[in-house]
Design an enzyme around this catalytic site. Structure first.
Site, PDB file in Angstrom:
ATOM      1  N   TYR A 138      55.403  25.250  35.191  1.00  0.00           N
ATOM      2  CA  TYR A 138      55.134  24.447  33.999  1.00  0.00           C
ATOM      3  C   TYR A 138      56.405  23.751  33.497  1.00  0.00           C
ATOM      4  CZ  TYR A 138      50.821  27.291  33.773  1.00  0.00           C
ATOM      5  OH  TYR A 138      49.635  27.932  34.048  1.00  0.00           O
ATOM      6  N   LYS A 189      55.234  35.447  44.979  1.00  0.00           N
ATOM      7  CA  LYS A 189      54.402  34.843  46.024  1.00  0.00           C
ATOM      8  C   LYS A 189      55.352  34.268  47.073  1.00  0.00           C
ATOM      9  CE  LYS A 189      50.537  33.777  47.912  1.00  0.00           C
ATOM     10  NZ  LYS A 189      49.607  34.795  48.451  1.00  0.00           N
ATOM     11  N   ASP A 222      48.370  37.796  44.494  1.00  0.00           N
ATOM     12  CA  ASP A 222      46.962  38.011  44.851  1.00  0.00           C
ATOM     13  C   ASP A 222      46.645  39.504  44.923  1.00  0.00           C
ATOM     14  OD1 ASP A 222      48.790  37.820  46.917  1.00  0.00           O
ATOM     15  OD2 ASP A 222      47.477  36.755  48.300  1.00  0.00           O
ATOM     16  N   ASP A 246      50.290  33.543  33.271  1.00  0.00           N
ATOM     17  CA  ASP A 246      49.234  32.901  32.485  1.00  0.00           C
ATOM     18  C   ASP A 246      47.883  33.420  32.973  1.00  0.00           C
ATOM     19  OD1 ASP A 246      47.674  31.212  30.986  1.00  0.00           O
ATOM     20  OD2 ASP A 246      48.362  29.346  31.904  1.00  0.00           O
ATOM     21  N   ASP A 250      45.142  36.604  31.207  1.00  0.00           N
ATOM     22  CA  ASP A 250      43.731  36.451  30.821  1.00  0.00           C
ATOM     23  C   ASP A 250      42.896  37.545  31.481  1.00  0.00           C
ATOM     24  OD1 ASP A 250      44.384  34.082  29.422  1.00  0.00           O
ATOM     25  OD2 ASP A 250      42.536  33.088  30.041  1.00  0.00           O
TER      26      ASP A 250
END
Ligand code: NAD
Ligand code: MN
Length: 358
Positions: A138, A189, A222, A246, A250
């Site tokens: 971001y 990752k 993942d 992010d 959630d």
């Protein structure tokens, strides 16, 4: 008496409903405590202002909140304004210049709330996710060319810097050290992203050496989603990039019962700028104006705000009030499967605060 100036920015959608509730609870909390006073200043920055004037905040907006002790933020996002315009025009327009690089997201299962995970009753799920909040995916680096043509192209470049990774890793290791289990999971990752994420891993290893008393492990993002669902008790503190955290937070919020209860702090740990506290949810178009938004995420963000101000007893008292209210299922809002309104939950929390004699 200690006095703190708080900038309240409700923003859009249910933001105005939950921030009104949050201000009420924080004022009740301050009234219950003789030691400090909270002075709120309200700002109408948001999509309505954007549609009227072309800007979410006035040109001197940042200067007007620069000297406040903290910011309480609702949500940025309206059905008739593209999401990237609102996010960059308001929330990121505050987070980035104020260098709020550490985004802290605690998750646990509050009393009375049922996790969708079988066999998870509470103690098995007690996490803090630390989100890198200033760069990564971001960072805003990228562009779009040849609009509308067949060769149209667009990029968003994930930008990682040594300084940016170092400071978030140190922050996360310190936070992990402050918790009883002293356990940090570094999410990565680096199998697929072989530059930025490899630097991320290397610096995690370097910083880990400064914290020999903190246990840590590394997990591909993942695989981390699986671990959160299947082995929640193996996790304590987590650090992840802007995008990864992010998404994971959630998921964490849903596993703990509802997005409506999840809080966050956007911290500038050096306190060169004000920090910003907000529920992690957005504008919730489907329920806005109905009076049923869950205000718990905002109240819990208020707890984090009080902790940041150094008002620990008041923070603890507000957390106890929240837990007393969530324990009563008749005070659950519809997102938790209950019948309660924002008003009813807010009144109950304020009453619990006043009745707390500790
Ligand atoms: P959302 O968080 O607004 O809603 C997702 C779902 O969760 C909806 O069904 C909603 O009703 C429910 N929900 C969220 N908060 C709740 C609460 N307090 N009580 C009860 N139910 C609640 O996410 P979205 O639908 O993806 O986004 C809607 C808008 O909000 C978009 O414009 C988005 O860009 C914006 N948004 C802003 C922020 C922010 O400002 N920090 C964060 C996320 C989304
Ligand atoms: Mn989000």
């Amino acid at each position: 008496m200690r006095q703190y100036k708080i900038a309240a920015i409700p923003g859009d959608g249910i933001g105005s409903e939950v921030i009104a509730a949050g201000v009420e609870a924080l004022l009740a909390c301050a009234a219950r405590d003789a030691g400090f006073q909270l002075v709120f200043e309200h700002f109408d920055w948001g999509s309505e202002r954007y549609k009227r004037t072309g800007a979410f905040m006035p040109p001197d907006g940042l200067a007007r909140i620069r000297q406040h002790d903290a910011i309480l933020f609702g949500s940025a996002g309206a059905p008739d304004v593209p999401d990237h315009i609102t996010l960059w025009g308001l929330r990121l327009a505050i987070c980035q210049p104020f260098d709020q690089y550490a985004n802290v997201r605690p998750t646990r299962i509050l009393p009375g709330i049922t996790s969708p995970l079988r066999q998870v009753s509470g103690p098995e799920l007690d996490w803090v996710i630390v989100r890198e909040n200033s760069e990564g995916e971001y960072a805003g680096v990228g562009g779009r060319v040849h609009r509308g043509l067949p060769e149209e192209a667009a990029t968003d470049v994930a930008m990682f810097t040594r300084a940016g990774i170092q400071r978030i890793m140190r922050f996360a290791f310190n936070l992990a050290r402050s918790r009883p289990r002293k356990l940090l999971t570094v999410v990565t990752k680096s199998n697929a992203q072989r530059h930025g994420m490899v630097l991320w891993d290397e610096i995690a290893l370097e910083v880990a050496r400064e914290f020999p008393d903190v246990g840590w492990d590394k997990m591909l993002v993942d695989a981390m989603t699986m671990r959160m669902v299947l082995r929640p008790d193996s996790i304590d503190t987590v650090v992840a990039t802007n995008l990864h955290a992010d998404i994971l937070s959630d998921l964490a919020a849903a596993l703990a019962g509802s997005l409506g209860i999840a809080p966050t702090a956007n911290l500038n740990p050096e306190r060169s700028f004000p920090s910003m506290f907000e529920p992690i949810h957005g504008s919730a178009f489907d329920i806005m104006g109905k009076g049923i938004a869950n205000p718990i995420g905002t109240f819990w963000s208020g707890v984090m705000l009080l902790e940041h101000l150094g008002e620990r007893p008041a923070a603890d008292r507000l957390m106890r009030a929240i837990e007393r209210v969530t324990a009563d299922k008749s005070l659950h809002t519809p997102d938790l499967g209950g019948p309660a309104t924002t008003r009813a939950v807010t009144t109950a929390v304020c009453e619990a605060l006043l009745g707390d004699n500790r």
